[in-house]
Design a protein around this motif. Structure first.
Motif, PDB file in Angstrom:
ATOM      1  N   ILE A   1      35.994  39.069   8.052  1.00  0.00           N
ATOM      2  CA  ILE A   1      34.671  39.113   8.457  1.00  0.00           C
ATOM      3  C   ILE A   1      33.927  38.782   7.084  1.00  0.00           C
ATOM      4  N   ARG A   2      32.789  37.943   7.485  1.00  0.00           N
ATOM      5  CA  ARG A   2      32.015  37.368   6.200  1.00  0.00           C
ATOM      6  C   ARG A   2      30.740  38.202   6.334  1.00  0.00           C
ATOM      7  N   SER A   3      30.032  38.321   7.291  1.00  0.00           N
ATOM      8  CA  SER A   3      28.717  38.667   7.339  1.00  0.00           C
ATOM      9  C   SER A   3      28.463  39.412   8.607  1.00  0.00           C
ATOM     10  N   ILE A   4      27.183  40.369   8.654  1.00  0.00           N
ATOM     11  CA  ILE A   4      26.963  41.186   9.846  1.00  0.00           C
ATOM     12  C   ILE A   4      25.395  40.845  10.022  1.00  0.00           C
ATOM     13  N   LYS A   5      24.907  40.520  11.197  1.00  0.00           N
ATOM     14  CA  LYS A   5      23.538  40.678  11.621  1.00  0.00           C
ATOM     15  C   LYS A   5      23.273  41.766  12.596  1.00  0.00           C
ATOM     16  N   LYS A   6      22.044  41.937  12.923  1.00  0.00           N
ATOM     17  CA  LYS A   6      21.901  43.056  13.829  1.00  0.00           C
ATOM     18  C   LYS A   6      20.196  42.614  14.278  1.00  0.00           C
ATOM     19  N   PHE A   7      19.988  42.898  15.678  1.00  0.00           N
ATOM     20  CA  PHE A   7      18.854  42.741  16.381  1.00  0.00           C
ATOM     21  C   PHE A   7      18.562  43.942  17.328  1.00  0.00           C
ATOM     22  N   GLN A   8      17.589  44.702  17.084  1.00  0.00           N
ATOM     23  CA  GLN A   8      17.303  45.795  17.851  1.00  0.00           C
ATOM     24  C   GLN A   8      15.949  45.835  18.489  1.00  0.00           C
ATOM     25  N   GLN A   9      16.061  46.223  19.553  1.00  0.00           N
ATOM     26  CA  GLN A   9      14.686  46.311  20.269  1.00  0.00           C
ATOM     27  C   GLN A   9      14.733  47.132  21.325  1.00  0.00           C
ATOM     28  N   GLY A  10      14.037  48.231  21.503  1.00  0.00           N
ATOM     29  CA  GLY A  10      13.821  49.325  22.338  1.00  0.00           C
ATOM     30  C   GLY A  10      15.225  49.922  22.676  1.00  0.00           C
ATOM     31  N   ASP A  11      15.616  50.000  23.904  1.00  0.00           N
ATOM     32  CA  ASP A  11      16.884  50.566  23.972  1.00  0.00           C
ATOM     33  C   ASP A  11      18.197  49.984  23.679  1.00  0.00           C
ATOM     34  N   ALA A  12      18.157  48.728  23.180  1.00  0.00           N
ATOM     35  CA  ALA A  12      19.188  47.762  22.917  1.00  0.00           C
ATOM     36  C   ALA A  12      19.289  47.403  21.670  1.00  0.00           C
ATOM     37  N   ILE A  13      20.656  46.992  21.300  1.00  0.00           N
ATOM     38  CA  ILE A  13      21.001  46.415  19.970  1.00  0.00           C
ATOM     39  C   ILE A  13      22.266  45.512  20.155  1.00  0.00           C
ATOM     40  N   VAL A  14      22.004  44.530  19.312  1.00  0.00           N
ATOM     41  CA  VAL A  14      22.946  43.484  19.211  1.00  0.00           C
ATOM     42  C   VAL A  14      23.783  43.400  17.683  1.00  0.00           C
TER      43      VAL A  14
END
Length: 736
Positions: A382-395
């Protein structure tokens, strides 16, 4: 640049009327963004100069965003600021040296009684004393002495800003060279602050400059001073700071300015030398070079946002500002250094979409990184982590050294402590995501064990990234995560450190509406925040006076929409009040521009229709025709008097008050009306709104005596018949 954007080039002499024409031309030709790379200090500088109000109208009525140069008055010694206590005087030193035409000295200040007096003392000769400001406000006159000859203009802005301008405008005008003393005497009342601007036609020249009380603050120029202009300061990419010459805020009345910063040093700008390729571009500096950068970003935002919503576009630009971000615009940076990628992300949803690519995530920053570990298989490192959160969802985006394969026995897992409670689940993990054998399973802690969750999971891959999406979460869920990779033995191969899911997005203004209800102005504000719960939301609305003092305020908590009312009497005080509002989610706050209540209240009363039942009215001894019709007023709750008016070609008016609740029916006897044509007007008046009128018809009043003539003819005929009958009767009697 925004792909497919068209440019409208408007050439202007930059006189006030020409600037207004240019804005009007942009509106008529459906412009989305206007850039104004010019500056002026000739005016009130409080958002109420004509150019400033035109920028505000373009935003509120047409959805057009405007970027403007903040100005380059820093370190120029062309601005001075000094205080004068009650019952005292103070003097600023002004140096004059061969001033060019149209040079001027402008003094601006707020006061409660306007008893201030200005005295100009030349290097030699008698002092020049002006009358108390209350005696000369609203006037202009010629100042003609041996030491100083020029025009003097004295005006008060709608926000109560006093202004005296002394300008050299004619060939025979002159300002004696040397050191002048400009003394302000404050006879009584409150302490005051004076802002002086000495302008000699150029940033670099020193024909007019101050030798005392010089200040770089409060040097924002018009039209950047407009409430809705995005004033841009100049940033040095080499120095990593705002340039020394870039004008500083706040606005002269204390309102936050500038709005944002952009590169303004060594910018290749178009040049007019079309006959030679060498002259097509010139390297230039200043806020005029910084402003177009932001106009381009706004074009990108508007294209990405797609609905031409100026409030969302404005919010996205401010929220996306990166380096040195400030919730309340700072005097140098505004909201911060513009960040095109971050601002565009505020109006895009691509990372949430299934099968989004690694390039869709390129502009998102990492929330965690993990160093290269040669002993770990590259596809599980694993080199890096990103996240995208909106409303009731997260990636979650997990990036590895090489493309991973989780279709077999290798596994990717995320241990999530979503409630930040170490007693919930094993080691505090209350949500567990396991990706293996082509399946993403989502588990929740039930109090004693992990069971399949009601949350739904999906996953996909793109190049070196694996994306895991969870839907159905409580909005605003945070907490901490640890991510692991496992091999076929389910042993831990690589793990990240615990990473907090911090607040990623700032609140946005979705819509702002204003209307009329029960005689008051009603405001409706809709907000949203991608990754914060509504329970953390608060919306504050206040009315501030010309000194930015709060005269009415209210706040809503725990809801994303807020409707409140403003007493219509506050829309028009002696000097107009302004609406101020902000939106807070968690710890982040979005501050919106001031809105002059006068600019929006005037549009709330509109005469939408009016008609006459007949456009020709006959008068005469035997006629009783009436002038009748009706008209309709939207916003009638703010109207204290509705009238129907008739203007004769001679200029004489006939006005009649009409009663009604939105629809006004009138029946008027035309007695006393001269014969001729009239223009018919529907008129609405209110103590707290501007008078509104509509000229809707032409009425003709004629004198018609046809029936009188016919009546006389009939009467004569009857007399003849009766006379003949009598004569005939007499004859018959004699013969009988």
């Amino acid at each position: 640049a925004a792909p497919g954007a068209d440019l409208i080039i408007i050439r202007s002499p930059l006189q006030s009327a020409d600037i207004l024409d240019g804005i009007s031309f942009a509106v008529e030709n459906d412009a989305d963004i206007i850039n104004m790379s010019f500056s002026s200090y000739l005016g009130f500088l409080d958002g109420t100069d004509p150019e400033d109000l035109a920028v505000t109208e373009a935003f509120l009525n047409h959805g057009i965003l405007t970027t403007a140069a903040a100005g380059n008055l820093g370190t120029r010694n062309k601005h001075a600021r000094f205080g004068v206590g009650s019952g005292e005087n103070n003097t600023v030193l002004l140096q004059i040296s061969n001033e060019p035409d149209y040079s001027y000295l402008s003094l601006l200040w707020h006061s409660d009684d306007r008893d201030e007096r200005i005295t100009l003392t030349p290097p030699s000769g008698p002092a020049i004393e002006l009358d108390a400001y209350s005696a000369i406000a609203g006037s202009s006159f010629v100042l003609d002495t041996d030491e100083l000859s020029g025009y003097v203009f004295c005006e008060i802005s709608p926000r109560g800003m006093n202004n005296i301008i002394i300008q050299i405008s004619e060939p025979d005008h002159d300002w004696l060279d040397g050191g002048w003393e400009v003394t302000v005497t404050n006879t009584g009342g409150d302490d005051i602050w004076i802002d002086g601007y000495a302008w000699d036609g150029s940033w670099e020249t020193s024909n007019m400059r101050f030798n005392s009380y010089t200040s770089n603050l409060r040097t924002i120029s018009s039209p950047g001073t407009s409430d809705f202009a995005i004033a841009v300061s100049s940033y040095s990419e080499v120095g990593g700071s705002i340039t020394s010459t870039s004008s500083r805020g706040p606005r002269i009345d204390g309102a936050p300015k500038p709005n944002i910063a952009a590169p303004g040093v060594s910018i290749n700008a178009a040049w007019g030398g079309f006959l030679s390729d060498d002259d097509l571009w010139r390297s230039k500096d200043g806020t005029s070079m910084a402003s177009p950068h932001v106009a381009g970003v706004l074009a990108l935002i508007r294209q990405a946002e797609g609905s031409d919503n100026p409030w969302m576009d404005y919010s996205a630009l401010d929220n996306g500002a990166g380096f040195s971000h400030s919730e309340i615009p700072s005097d140098e940076w505004g909201y911060g250094l513009f960040d095109a990628a971050s601002s565009v992300m505020y109006v895009l949803d691509e990372p949430l979409e299934m099968n989004s690519t690694i390039s869709d995530w390129a502009i998102l920053g990492s929330i965690a990184t993990d160093g290269d570990e040669p002993e770990v298989s590259p596809d599980l490192d694993i080199r890096s982590i990103k996240k995208f959160q909106q409303g009731d969802a997260i990636v979650f985006g997990v990036y590895t050294d090489d493309a991973s394969d989780f279709s077999g026995t290798d596994m990717l897992s995320i241990e999530w402590d979503s409630d930040s409670n170490p007693l919930t689940g094993t080691n505090g993990v209350d949500i567990l995501l396991n990706l293996t054998a082509d399946n993403l399973a989502v588990f929740e802690w039930n109090g004693s064990d992990y069971e399949i969750s009601s949350f739904t999971g999906s996953w996909w891959q793109s190049s070196l990234a694996t994306f895991l999406k969870v839907d159905g979460l409580p909005q605003g869920v945070r907490g901490d995560i640890v991510i692991h990779t496992h091999n076929s033995t389910l042993a831990y191969v690589d793990s990240t450190s615990s990473t907090s899911l911090t607040n990623q997005w700032r609140p946005m203004l979705a819509t702002f509406e204003i209307g009329v209800g029960s005689g008051n102005l009603t405001t409706l504000i809709d907000s949203y925040d991608r990754d914060s719960s509504v329970s953390s939301r608060s919306i504050g609305v206040s009315v501030v006076d010309d000194n930015l003092n709060v005269v009415q305020s209210s706040i809503s908590t725990g809801q994303d929409s807020y409707e409140t009312s403003v007493n219509s009497s506050l829309a028009f005080s002696q000097y107009v009040n302004s609406l101020n509002f902000n939106i807070t989610s968690d710890t982040e706050t979005l501050h919106l521009p001031l809105i002059l209540l006068a600019t929006i209240s005037g549009d709330l009363v509109q005469i939408t229709s009016a008609s006459l039942d007949s456009y020709i009215i006959r008068t005469g001894l035997l006629f009783s025709e009436r002038i009748s019709g009706e008209f309709t007023i939207v916003g009638y709750e703010l109207v204290s008097q509705a009238l129907i008016g008739f203007k004769h070609t001679s200029g004489q008016w006939f006005n009649f008050t009409v009663s009604g609740d939105g629809t006004y029916v009138f029946v008027i006897a035309p007695s006393g009306f001269p014969i001729g044509e009239y223009q018919a007007f529907a008129i609405a008046k209110g103590s707290n709104v501007p008078t509104t009128e509509m000229q809707f018809a032409t009425l003709t009043i004629i004198e018609d005596n046809t029936l009188i003539v016919v009546g006389v003819g009939v009467a004569v005929t009857a007399l003849v018949v009766i006379f003949a009958f009598r004569r005939f009767s007499r004859r018959r009697g004699i013969e009988g």
